[in-house]
Design a protein around this motif. Structure first.
Motif, PDB file in Angstrom:
ATOM      1  N   PRO A  96       0.586   6.828 -11.217  1.00 39.98           N
ATOM      2  CA  PRO A  96       0.033   7.016  -9.872  1.00 39.98           C
ATOM      3  C   PRO A  96      -1.373   7.602  -9.859  1.00 39.98           C
ATOM      4  O   PRO A  96      -2.149   7.334  -8.935  1.00 39.98           O
ATOM      5  CB  PRO A  96       1.027   7.979  -9.214  1.00 39.98           C
ATOM      6  CG  PRO A  96       2.263   7.873 -10.014  1.00 39.98           C
ATOM      7  CD  PRO A  96       1.846   7.559 -11.409  1.00 39.98           C
ATOM      8  N   ILE A  97      -1.724   8.401 -10.870  1.00 37.28           N
ATOM      9  CA  ILE A  97      -3.056   9.002 -10.914  1.00 37.28           C
ATOM     10  C   ILE A  97      -4.139   7.933 -11.055  1.00 37.28           C
ATOM     11  O   ILE A  97      -5.247   8.063 -10.528  1.00 37.28           O
ATOM     12  CB  ILE A  97      -3.147  10.029 -12.068  1.00 37.28           C
ATOM     13  CG1 ILE A  97      -2.330  11.272 -11.714  1.00 37.28           C
ATOM     14  CG2 ILE A  97      -4.590  10.420 -12.363  1.00 37.28           C
ATOM     15  CD1 ILE A  97      -2.317  12.335 -12.785  1.00 37.28           C
ATOM     16  N   LEU A  98      -3.816   6.874 -11.764  1.00 38.16           N
ATOM     17  CA  LEU A  98      -4.767   5.793 -11.997  1.00 38.16           C
ATOM     18  C   LEU A  98      -4.652   4.677 -10.957  1.00 38.16           C
ATOM     19  O   LEU A  98      -5.390   3.696 -11.017  1.00 38.16           O
ATOM     20  CB  LEU A  98      -4.557   5.202 -13.395  1.00 38.16           C
ATOM     21  CG  LEU A  98      -4.639   6.192 -14.558  1.00 38.16           C
ATOM     22  CD1 LEU A  98      -4.261   5.509 -15.868  1.00 38.16           C
ATOM     23  CD2 LEU A  98      -6.028   6.799 -14.650  1.00 38.16           C
ATOM     24  N   ASP A  99      -3.749   4.828 -10.015  1.00 37.90           N
ATOM     25  CA  ASP A  99      -3.415   3.763  -9.074  1.00 37.90           C
ATOM     26  C   ASP A  99      -4.275   3.803  -7.816  1.00 37.90           C
ATOM     27  O   ASP A  99      -5.054   4.736  -7.599  1.00 37.90           O
ATOM     28  CB  ASP A  99      -1.928   3.864  -8.702  1.00 37.90           C
ATOM     29  CG  ASP A  99      -1.308   2.524  -8.354  1.00 37.90           C
ATOM     30  OD1 ASP A  99      -2.021   1.501  -8.408  1.00 37.90           O
ATOM     31  OD2 ASP A  99      -0.109   2.500  -8.029  1.00 37.90           O
ATOM     32  N   GLU A 100      -4.092   2.792  -6.993  1.00 35.81           N
ATOM     33  CA  GLU A 100      -4.764   2.698  -5.696  1.00 35.81           C
ATOM     34  C   GLU A 100      -3.704   2.700  -4.594  1.00 35.81           C
ATOM     35  O   GLU A 100      -3.025   1.701  -4.370  1.00 35.81           O
ATOM     36  CB  GLU A 100      -5.582   1.404  -5.618  1.00 35.81           C
ATOM     37  CG  GLU A 100      -6.624   1.264  -6.701  1.00 35.81           C
ATOM     38  CD  GLU A 100      -7.195  -0.141  -6.792  1.00 35.81           C
ATOM     39  OE1 GLU A 100      -6.782  -1.005  -5.974  1.00 35.81           O
ATOM     40  OE2 GLU A 100      -8.025  -0.377  -7.681  1.00 35.81           O
ATOM     41  N   ARG A 101      -3.508   3.853  -3.968  1.00 31.11           N
ATOM     42  CA  ARG A 101      -2.547   4.002  -2.855  1.00 31.11           C
ATOM     43  C   ARG A 101      -1.149   3.471  -3.205  1.00 31.11           C
ATOM     44  O   ARG A 101      -0.517   2.762  -2.435  1.00 31.11           O
ATOM     45  CB  ARG A 101      -3.090   3.310  -1.590  1.00 31.11           C
ATOM     46  CG  ARG A 101      -4.327   3.990  -1.024  1.00 31.11           C
ATOM     47  CD  ARG A 101      -4.823   3.320   0.218  1.00 31.11           C
ATOM     48  NE  ARG A 101      -5.326   1.969  -0.036  1.00 31.11           N
ATOM     49  CZ  ARG A 101      -5.839   1.171   0.886  1.00 31.11           C
ATOM     50  NH1 ARG A 101      -5.903   1.564   2.137  1.00 31.11           N
ATOM     51  NH2 ARG A 101      -6.277  -0.032   0.564  1.00 31.11           N
ATOM     52  N   ASN A 102      -0.706   3.805  -4.411  1.00 35.57           N
ATOM     53  CA  ASN A 102       0.627   3.449  -4.912  1.00 35.57           C
ATOM     54  C   ASN A 102       0.847   1.935  -5.006  1.00 35.57           C
ATOM     55  O   ASN A 102       1.978   1.442  -4.975  1.00 35.57           O
ATOM     56  CB  ASN A 102       1.737   4.075  -4.048  1.00 35.57           C
ATOM     57  CG  ASN A 102       2.933   4.509  -4.874  1.00 35.57           C
ATOM     58  OD1 ASN A 102       2.800   4.917  -6.024  1.00 35.57           O
ATOM     59  ND2 ASN A 102       4.120   4.435  -4.301  1.00 35.57           N
ATOM     60  N   LYS A 103      -0.233   1.204  -5.203  1.00 36.31           N
ATOM     61  CA  LYS A 103      -0.165  -0.262  -5.256  1.00 36.31           C
ATOM     62  C   LYS A 103       0.725  -0.751  -6.392  1.00 36.31           C
ATOM     63  O   LYS A 103       1.531  -1.668  -6.217  1.00 36.31           O
ATOM     64  CB  LYS A 103      -1.575  -0.821  -5.412  1.00 36.31           C
ATOM     65  CG  LYS A 103      -1.649  -2.341  -5.512  1.00 36.31           C
ATOM     66  CD  LYS A 103      -3.091  -2.812  -5.617  1.00 36.31           C
ATOM     67  CE  LYS A 103      -3.182  -4.332  -5.710  1.00 36.31           C
ATOM     68  NZ  LYS A 103      -4.612  -4.779  -5.782  1.00 36.31           N
ATOM     69  N   THR A 104       0.592  -0.140  -7.568  1.00 35.36           N
ATOM     70  CA  THR A 104       1.323  -0.625  -8.736  1.00 35.36           C
ATOM     71  C   THR A 104       2.813  -0.359  -8.608  1.00 35.36           C
ATOM     72  O   THR A 104       3.642  -1.203  -8.980  1.00 35.36           O
ATOM     73  CB  THR A 104       0.751   0.014 -10.021  1.00 35.36           C
ATOM     74  OG1 THR A 104      -0.654  -0.251 -10.069  1.00 35.36           O
ATOM     75  CG2 THR A 104       1.414  -0.547 -11.258  1.00 35.36           C
ATOM     76  N   ALA A 105       3.179   0.799  -8.070  1.00 32.76           N
ATOM     77  CA  ALA A 105       4.595   1.084  -7.828  1.00 32.76           C
ATOM     78  C   ALA A 105       5.169   0.125  -6.794  1.00 32.76           C
ATOM     79  O   ALA A 105       6.317  -0.330  -6.919  1.00 32.76           O
ATOM     80  CB  ALA A 105       4.768   2.526  -7.362  1.00 32.76           C
ATOM     81  N   THR A 106       4.380  -0.214  -5.788  1.00 22.76           N
ATOM     82  CA  THR A 106       4.825  -1.166  -4.762  1.00 22.76           C
ATOM     83  C   THR A 106       5.037  -2.550  -5.374  1.00 22.76           C
ATOM     84  O   THR A 106       6.008  -3.249  -5.046  1.00 22.76           O
ATOM     85  CB  THR A 106       3.795  -1.234  -3.623  1.00 22.76           C
ATOM     86  OG1 THR A 106       3.646   0.079  -3.047  1.00 22.76           O
ATOM     87  CG2 THR A 106       4.233  -2.201  -2.540  1.00 22.76           C
ATOM     88  N   VAL A 107       4.146  -2.933  -6.281  1.00 27.77           N
ATOM     89  CA  VAL A 107       4.313  -4.202  -7.005  1.00 27.77           C
ATOM     90  C   VAL A 107       5.595  -4.171  -7.832  1.00 27.77           C
ATOM     91  O   VAL A 107       6.370  -5.133  -7.844  1.00 27.77           O
ATOM     92  CB  VAL A 107       3.087  -4.475  -7.903  1.00 27.77           C
ATOM     93  CG1 VAL A 107       3.379  -5.606  -8.892  1.00 27.77           C
ATOM     94  CG2 VAL A 107       1.883  -4.817  -7.055  1.00 27.77           C
TER      95      VAL A 107
END
Length: 300
Positions: A275-286
């Motif tokens: 999440p620190i490297l993410d953009e508004r939790n985009k990767t977790a949402t993917v």
């Protein structure tokens, strides 16, 4: 697939040196994985997180360059026991990482329940390094080698036995960053690999058709180990080791949809969400969207 799913979080960030990936399980939960699966009529049990011991500093043991070896080994034993218990309860284990070193524990707990476990390694990397071949000493680049019984005994012996999976029962999908030692091991052991060249050349549909046919013939269960860096960083920016030119979001959905139709997947893990490297939790949402497709979610 089994309608009873147990989610296991593994907040592990010791298999590499970039902090933040230990928050991956929380980010995936925040993105709504439990609700997503319940909406498609699964009975979801959230086990919570495996406790991870914290060293004071990133450590290298005296006899090897492997970082945090003891802590990773201890966590892997805990995860192996937990996953094994979930399978004994006739539930589907869905493991959330954490860095990819957690696969050492996942496979150790899963493989003891199968005669010929298959593995789909959806990843930009081969994760086939050892202490001798790794440029970094980061254990998240070694879980597939360790599961083959290759590497340090503290990693290969998790669960009380060495080889968890046979090389002929592995398919790597999405590879585009392989170290020289990994290339040699792939050729030596005859591991089936679909690099981005093959995906571009023949398309994801054919890659998945061939993968499903290949594993269906020889295995009695298939574990999906999906590293979010298998996707292109444009679609999954929140990963520790991004590699340009990866699998697209839509191609990944197709792959998961085809696995859902095939009904061959018996366990799964989704790893390396940072999440620190993410953009508004985009990767977790993917990640959550891909899990939805894997478990049979449909538009109509």
């Amino acid at each position: 697939m089994k309608k009873d799913i147990t989610i296991i979080g593994v907040p592990m960030d010791l298999g590499q040196t970039r902090r933040g990936v230990d928050m991956g399980p929380s980010a995936i939960r925040y993105a709504g994985i439990v609700e997503r699966l319940e909406d498609i009529n699964y009975n979801v049990q959230d086990f919570g997180d495996i406790e991870i011991a914290r060293p004071g500093t990133i450590e290298e043991t005296i006899e090897t360059n492997l970082k945090n070896l003891q802590e990773v080994s201890t966590a892997s034993e805990k995860l192996a026991d937990t996953v094994s218990n979930v399978i004994q309860e006739n539930r589907f284990p869905l493991v959330l990482g954490g860095d990819h070193s957690i696969a050492i524990g996942s496979l150790a707990g899963i493989a003891k329940h199968y005669e010929n476990l298959g593995v789909i390694w959806y990843d930009a990397h081969g994760d086939l390094n050892t202490a001798d071949t790794s440029p970094s000493g980061n254990i998240h680049g070694m879980p597939l080698a360790a599961s083959l019984g290759i590497g340090h005994e503290s990693l290969t012996g998790i669960g009380g036995y060495e080889q968890k999976v046979k090389p002929e029962n592995i398919v790597i999908i999405g590879a585009r960053s392989l170290d020289e030692g990994e290339k040699e091991l792939i050729k030596e052991r005859g591991i089936k690999v679909y690099t981005m060249h093959e995906i571009d050349r023949i398309g994801m549909t054919r890659v998945m058709e061939e993968t499903i046919e290949y594993l269906s013939k020889k295995t009695d269960g298939v574990h999906l180990s999906l590293d979010l860096d298998g996707l292109d960083p444009l679609d999954a920016p929140g990963v520790g080791t991004p590699v340009l030119g990866g699998i697209s979001y839509r191609e990944s959905h197709l792959a998961m949809e085809m696995l859902a139709e095939s009904q061959i997947i018996t366990s799964a893990e989704f790893v390396e969400v940072n999440p620190i490297l993410d953009e508004r939790n985009k990767t977790a949402t993917v990640a959550v969207a891909l899990m939805g497709s894997l478990f049979g979610e449909k538009l109509l």
